[in-house]
Scaffold this motif. Structure first.
Motif, short mmCIF file in Angstrom:
data_model
loop_
_atom_site.label_atom_id
_atom_site.label_comp_id
_atom_site.label_asym_id
_atom_site.label_seq_id
_atom_site.Cartn_x
_atom_site.Cartn_y
_atom_site.Cartn_z
N GLY A 13 44.32 47.02 40.70
CA GLY A 13 43.68 45.81 40.23
C GLY A 13 44.41 44.52 40.52
N GLY A 14 45.63 44.63 41.05
CA GLY A 14 46.37 43.41 41.37
C GLY A 14 45.77 42.71 42.57
N GLY A 15 46.29 41.51 42.85
CA GLY A 15 45.80 40.77 44.00
C GLY A 15 46.16 39.31 43.90
N LEU A 16 45.51 38.52 44.74
CA LEU A 16 45.73 37.08 44.80
C LEU A 16 44.56 36.38 44.10
CD1 LEU A 16 47.16 34.53 45.92
CD2 LEU A 16 45.82 34.85 48.02
N VAL A 17 44.88 35.48 43.19
CA VAL A 17 43.85 34.76 42.45
C VAL A 17 44.30 33.33 42.26
CG1 VAL A 17 44.80 35.42 40.19
CG2 VAL A 17 42.36 34.89 40.40
N GLN A 18 43.36 32.42 42.18
CA GLN A 18 43.69 31.02 41.94
C GLN A 18 43.97 30.80 40.46
OE1 GLN A 18 40.43 28.69 43.57
NE2 GLN A 18 41.59 28.37 45.46
N ALA A 19 44.74 29.78 40.18
CA ALA A 19 45.03 29.42 38.79
C ALA A 19 43.72 29.23 38.03
CB ALA A 19 45.87 28.15 38.74
N GLY A 20 43.70 29.77 36.82
CA GLY A 20 42.50 29.72 36.01
C GLY A 20 41.61 30.95 36.15
N GLY A 21 41.89 31.78 37.14
CA GLY A 21 41.09 32.98 37.37
C GLY A 21 41.51 34.14 36.48
N SER A 22 40.85 35.26 36.71
CA SER A 22 41.09 36.46 35.89
C SER A 22 41.31 37.67 36.79
CB SER A 22 39.88 36.74 34.99
OG SER A 22 39.65 35.69 34.08
N LEU A 23 42.06 38.61 36.25
CA LEU A 23 42.22 39.92 36.88
C LEU A 23 42.23 40.97 35.79
CD1 LEU A 23 45.05 39.39 39.56
CD2 LEU A 23 42.65 39.93 40.03
N ARG A 24 41.83 42.17 36.16
CA ARG A 24 41.90 43.30 35.24
C ARG A 24 42.69 44.40 35.92
NH1 ARG A 24 38.78 44.55 30.64
NH2 ARG A 24 38.82 46.75 30.02
N LEU A 25 43.83 44.70 35.37
CA LEU A 25 44.69 45.77 35.89
C LEU A 25 44.35 47.07 35.19
CD1 LEU A 25 48.16 43.97 35.93
CD2 LEU A 25 46.34 43.90 37.64
#
Length: 121
Positions: free
Chosen positions: A8-20
């Motif tokens: 679930g990791g990766g590159l995201v812009q500030a303010g975004g979301s990720l789910r690991l």
């Protein structure tokens, strides 16, 4: 042993979301607790959150983590997930899953290989 695989990791812009997600080789409910840690370049590995098999969650002391991250047991997938919202560049790190479980008569820590989270400004 308990084998752990993070995803679930990766590159995201500030303010975004990720789910690991952390998948375990043993039923989540046969593991005392599972948690997430992170390590940024040049820093020590630090605690983020953990959850017991009964569903009791604990978060790192900073308001920033408690307010933006949440840890969940996903029983159907046999994973422990970390939902991360409002991500900031300071959250950039390798995120590791850890399980505290009985093995060979002792309570032991088991670690995954980690998943990279990069937050761009």
């Amino acid at each position: 042993q308990v084998q752990l695989v993070e995803s679930g990791g990766g590159l995201v812009q500030a303010g975004g979301s990720l789910r690991l997600s952390c998948a375990a080789s043993r039923s989540i409910f046969n593991i005392d607790n599972m948690g997430w840690y992170r390590q940024a370049p040049g820093f020590k590995r630090e605690f983020v959150a953990q959850i017991t098999r009964g569903g009791s969650a604990t978060y790192a002391g900073s308001d920033s983590v408690r307010d933006r991250f949440s840890i969940h047991i996903e029983a159907a997938k046999n994973t422990v997930d970390l939902q991360m919202n409002s991500l900031q560049p300071g959250d950039t790190a390798i995120y590791y899953c850890k399980a505290l479980a009985w093995y060979d008569g002792r309570l032991r820590d088991f670690w995954g290989q980690g998943t990279q989270v990069t937050v761009s400004s």
